[in-house]
Write a protein that holds these residues in place. Structure first.
Motif, PDB file in Angstrom:
ATOM      1  N   ASP A   5       0.892  -1.146   0.000  1.00 44.41           N
ATOM      2  CA  ASP A   5       0.000   0.000   0.000  1.00 44.41           C
ATOM      3  C   ASP A   5       0.940   1.207   0.000  1.00 44.41           C
ATOM      4  O   ASP A   5       2.161   1.032  -0.044  1.00 44.41           O
ATOM      5  CB  ASP A   5      -0.964  -0.017   1.201  1.00 44.41           C
ATOM      6  CG  ASP A   5      -0.235  -0.091   2.535  1.00 44.41           C
ATOM      7  OD1 ASP A   5       0.943   0.343   2.594  1.00 44.41           O
ATOM      8  OD2 ASP A   5      -0.818  -0.582   3.514  1.00 44.41           O
ATOM      9  N   GLU A   6       0.377   2.379   0.030  1.00 40.91           N
ATOM     10  CA  GLU A   6       1.245   3.553  -0.105  1.00 40.91           C
ATOM     11  C   GLU A   6       2.312   3.572   0.994  1.00 40.91           C
ATOM     12  O   GLU A   6       3.470   3.908   0.763  1.00 40.91           O
ATOM     13  CB  GLU A   6       0.394   4.835  -0.067  1.00 40.91           C
ATOM     14  CG  GLU A   6       1.202   6.041  -0.481  1.00 40.91           C
ATOM     15  CD  GLU A   6       0.342   7.234  -0.858  1.00 40.91           C
ATOM     16  OE1 GLU A   6      -0.884   7.183  -0.643  1.00 40.91           O
ATOM     17  OE2 GLU A   6       0.925   8.217  -1.358  1.00 40.91           O
ATOM     18  N   HIS A   7       1.902   3.138   2.178  1.00 38.79           N
ATOM     19  CA  HIS A   7       2.797   3.167   3.330  1.00 38.79           C
ATOM     20  C   HIS A   7       3.964   2.186   3.152  1.00 38.79           C
ATOM     21  O   HIS A   7       5.135   2.568   3.291  1.00 38.79           O
ATOM     22  CB  HIS A   7       1.968   2.832   4.578  1.00 38.79           C
ATOM     23  CG  HIS A   7       2.772   2.790   5.819  1.00 38.79           C
ATOM     24  ND1 HIS A   7       3.200   3.942   6.445  1.00 38.79           N
ATOM     25  CD2 HIS A   7       3.241   1.743   6.536  1.00 38.79           C
ATOM     26  CE1 HIS A   7       3.911   3.593   7.503  1.00 38.79           C
ATOM     27  NE2 HIS A   7       3.954   2.267   7.582  1.00 38.79           N
ATOM     28  N   THR A   8       3.633   0.916   2.815  1.00 47.77           N
ATOM     29  CA  THR A   8       4.712  -0.086   2.666  1.00 47.77           C
ATOM     30  C   THR A   8       5.608   0.263   1.473  1.00 47.77           C
ATOM     31  O   THR A   8       6.805  -0.018   1.468  1.00 47.77           O
ATOM     32  CB  THR A   8       4.149  -1.522   2.489  1.00 47.77           C
ATOM     33  OG1 THR A   8       3.104  -1.509   1.532  1.00 47.77           O
ATOM     34  CG2 THR A   8       3.648  -2.087   3.781  1.00 47.77           C
ATOM     35  N   ILE A  10       1.588   2.750  -9.562  1.00 43.68           N
ATOM     36  CA  ILE A  10       0.785   1.539  -9.317  1.00 43.68           C
ATOM     37  C   ILE A  10      -0.693   1.854  -9.530  1.00 43.68           C
ATOM     38  O   ILE A  10      -1.415   1.098 -10.174  1.00 43.68           O
ATOM     39  CB  ILE A  10       1.008   1.022  -7.869  1.00 43.68           C
ATOM     40  CG1 ILE A  10       2.432   0.528  -7.688  1.00 43.68           C
ATOM     41  CG2 ILE A  10      -0.004  -0.063  -7.500  1.00 43.68           C
ATOM     42  CD1 ILE A  10       2.706  -0.835  -8.279  1.00 43.68           C
ATOM     43  N   GLU A  11      -1.114   2.998  -8.995  1.00 41.35           N
ATOM     44  CA  GLU A  11      -2.531   3.362  -9.143  1.00 41.35           C
ATOM     45  C   GLU A  11      -2.900   3.518 -10.624  1.00 41.35           C
ATOM     46  O   GLU A  11      -3.978   3.122 -11.057  1.00 41.35           O
ATOM     47  CB  GLU A  11      -2.831   4.644  -8.365  1.00 41.35           C
ATOM     48  CG  GLU A  11      -2.753   4.384  -6.872  1.00 41.35           C
ATOM     49  CD  GLU A  11      -2.995   5.623  -6.026  1.00 41.35           C
ATOM     50  OE1 GLU A  11      -3.426   5.458  -4.872  1.00 41.35           O
ATOM     51  OE2 GLU A  11      -2.746   6.744  -6.508  1.00 41.35           O
ATOM     52  N   GLU A  63      -5.392   1.043 -15.546  1.00 41.93           N
ATOM     53  CA  GLU A  63      -5.214   0.470 -16.891  1.00 41.93           C
ATOM     54  C   GLU A  63      -5.741  -0.969 -16.916  1.00 41.93           C
ATOM     55  O   GLU A  63      -6.475  -1.365 -17.816  1.00 41.93           O
ATOM     56  CB  GLU A  63      -3.737   0.496 -17.293  1.00 41.93           C
ATOM     57  CG  GLU A  63      -3.532  -0.031 -18.717  1.00 41.93           C
ATOM     58  CD  GLU A  63      -2.076  -0.316 -19.068  1.00 41.93           C
ATOM     59  OE1 GLU A  63      -1.194   0.464 -18.685  1.00 41.93           O
ATOM     60  OE2 GLU A  63      -1.842  -1.342 -19.743  1.00 41.93           O
ATOM     61  N   ILE A  64      -5.385  -1.732 -15.877  1.00 45.62           N
ATOM     62  CA  ILE A  64      -5.812  -3.128 -15.802  1.00 45.62           C
ATOM     63  C   ILE A  64      -7.345  -3.218 -15.779  1.00 45.62           C
ATOM     64  O   ILE A  64      -7.944  -4.030 -16.469  1.00 45.62           O
ATOM     65  CB  ILE A  64      -5.215  -3.823 -14.550  1.00 45.62           C
ATOM     66  CG1 ILE A  64      -3.705  -4.025 -14.740  1.00 45.62           C
ATOM     67  CG2 ILE A  64      -5.905  -5.160 -14.279  1.00 45.62           C
ATOM     68  CD1 ILE A  64      -2.975  -4.559 -13.514  1.00 45.62           C
ATOM     69  N   ALA A  65      -7.967  -2.332 -14.995  1.00 44.89           N
ATOM     70  CA  ALA A  65      -9.428  -2.384 -14.827  1.00 44.89           C
ATOM     71  C   ALA A  65     -10.153  -2.202 -16.158  1.00 44.89           C
ATOM     72  O   ALA A  65     -11.252  -2.720 -16.346  1.00 44.89           O
ATOM     73  CB  ALA A  65      -9.869  -1.329 -13.834  1.00 44.89           C
ATOM     74  N   THR A  66      -9.540  -1.477 -17.112  1.00 44.69           N
ATOM     75  CA  THR A  66     -10.223  -1.241 -18.383  1.00 44.69           C
ATOM     76  C   THR A  66      -9.750  -2.203 -19.479  1.00 44.69           C
ATOM     77  O   THR A  66     -10.178  -2.104 -20.616  1.00 44.69           O
ATOM     78  CB  THR A  66      -9.986   0.206 -18.871  1.00 44.69           C
ATOM     79  OG1 THR A  66      -8.567   0.398 -18.971  1.00 44.69           O
ATOM     80  CG2 THR A  66     -10.590   1.223 -17.930  1.00 44.69           C
TER      81      THR A  66
END
Ligand code: ADP
Ligand code: MG
Length: 437
Positions: free
Chosen positions: A141-144, A180-181, A186-189
């Motif tokens: 996640d953003e933190h890690t 990453i976001e 991109e993956i979702a579409t």
């Protein structure tokens, strides 16, 4: 008409259907095809599959669900068809295949085992806890992400569940969590690939694994794994947002007589630990200073030209044929025969019989741009197989995954390998030549 056949699951009209249909026919079996809806540009595949198979159903969506498979199994039974087994090379349908085989009473992987292998984070954790991997991993996640970047330890980023090297890259200082976001949207579409990631859209990071990369093509029969082939990835390009695997040779050239049995024993340990009793696997691993680390274990046949490449090594039996045999040969006697056949190919064991041929293949990837021309050039050896999947005029868009342009396979006689292979590695770079506008 013969009403006995194999249920084949196709993704958007593809997934090696022609090869699988022809394999089934060699056993005098029909092919019943269930395909997810092809993309509009490929709707002609429906008619093609209709002509080539005994029975075809196409689902409403671009990804098959368990309900689709269940319904088709019921329809086939109601129409008097008999399904002997279910097979799919598309990773996203491997669990569906395992579930169908469970219902059909065919020995195959357990659906839960498939799920474990497809979840690279869980698999790494499990191997790590068992002392079979020394690689640390963390869910991102953003933190890690920020934490890892600050530490500066060489790390590798990839989706927890993924294929086609989609978004696989080294963590470097020029990358950010926002990248990453961006990739996630991109993956979702992506109509073809999004379903692979839908169960698990997360990303993970793990220690960067150095070394030479190999893939092990494995068939497991009743708890006994056989390494049918080892492909050495002799060119790996890590420069973009997807690691590109350009060229492979089998048998490997950088594993010596003492390393092969050790590699083979290591595979056995991994399989025993994970209790992988049946099925076909494409296990990717890296070797560094004689230490092996799993990259991933695909519960299916390898992509690119792995299946026909195996056919060169075995003198005529491809990996998809071996996989179908694995599903069809279920009696004790058939299993014994299957084991005897596989033992001859099994590198690193005493039963291994050297193949008179080596195989070499190169995959050509496209980059963004409009293709003006694609040309095939001759080189020092006539290819066995040439596949070109794009054509002039195609507009290739920027993406974080590999985009296949074409692939070419060569068979090299063992006695000419030393002379031909180095030439081929260089010359084959231009066997398929593309000009962009
Ligand atoms: N931890 C790692 N360290 C170094 N390279 C890696 C690591 N994990 C993956 N790779 C590289 O990225 C490639 C793609 O990763 P992989 O997990 O196989 O994803 P995919 O399922 O998309 O093939 C691998 O073949 C390997 O070359
Ligand atoms: Mg891989």
């Amino acid at each position: 008409m013969n009403k006995t056949g194999v249920l084949l699951l196709s993704h958007c009209g593809y997934s090696f259907m022609e090869e699988l249909i022809s394999n089934a026919a060699k056993h005098s079996l029909e092919s019943f095809v269930l395909s997810s809806l092809p993309l509009p540009a490929n709707s002609y595949r429906i008619q093609e599959l209709q002509e080539k198979s005994a029975w075809l159903a196409v689902s409403e969506n671009h990804a098959l669900t368990w309900e689709d498979v269940e319904q088709v199994m019921q329809e086939l039974a109601a129409q008097g068809y008999h399904i002997v087994c279910c097979l799919s090379v598309w990773e996203g349908y491997r669990t569906l295949m395992a579930k169908a085989n469970q219902i059909l009473g065919v020995a195959d992987m357990e659906p839960a085992q498939v799920e474990l292998l497809l979840n690279k984070y869980q698999l790494r954790q499990q191997l790590n806890q068992a002392g079979l991997s020394q690689v640390n991993s963390v869910l991102l996640d953003e933190h890690t992400w920020i934490d890892l970047q600050a530490k500066g330890k060489p790390a590798f980023i990839k989706p927890v569940t993924g294929i086609a090297s989609y978004a696989t890259f080294r963590l470097t200082t020029d990358k950010s969590w926002q990248d990453i976001e961006k990739i996630q949207s991109e993956i979702a579409t992506d109509l073809i690939y999004s379903s692979i990631f839908s169960a698990n859209r997360g990303f993970m990071a793990e220690d960067y694994i150095p070394g030479q990369e190999f893939s092990f093509e494995i068939i497991a029969v009743d708890g006994q794994p056989f390494v049918v082939a080892i492909h050495e990835k002799i060119e790996v390009d890590e420069s973009g947002s997807a690691v590109l695997e350009n060229a492979c040779v089998a048998p490997p050239i950088n594993l010596n007589e003492s390393q092969l049995p050790k590699a083979r024993a290591w595979i056995e340990t991994i399989f025993q630990h994970l209790q992988l009793q049946w099925g076909c696997y494409h296990l990717e691993a890296r070797c560094y200073n004689d230490h092996w680390e799993v990259i991933e274990i695909n519960p299916r046949v390898g992509g690119a030209l792995i299946s026909p490449s195996v056919s060169i090594l075995t003198q005529g039996v491809s990996m998809t044929q071996l996989w179908l045999n694995n599903l069809l040969y279920q009696t004790a006697e058939e299993q014994l025969q299957q084991k005897a056949q596989l033992a001859k190919f099994d590198l690193g064991t005493e039963t291994y019989q050297q193949s008179p041929m080596s195989s070499y293949f190169r995959v050509y990837f496209a980059h963004a741009g409009r293709i003006r021309t694609i040309q095939q050039n001759i080189c020092c050896l006539e290819p066995e197989l040439v596949q070109v999947s794009l054509k002039s005029g195609t507009e290739v868009v920027e993406t974080a995954r590999e985009v296949f342009l074409g692939q070419v396979l060569w068979a090299i006689p063992q006695d000419k390998k030393n002379e031909l292979l180095p030439k081929l590695i260089t010359e084959s770079r231009n066997t398929i030549q593309v000009d962009y506008e």
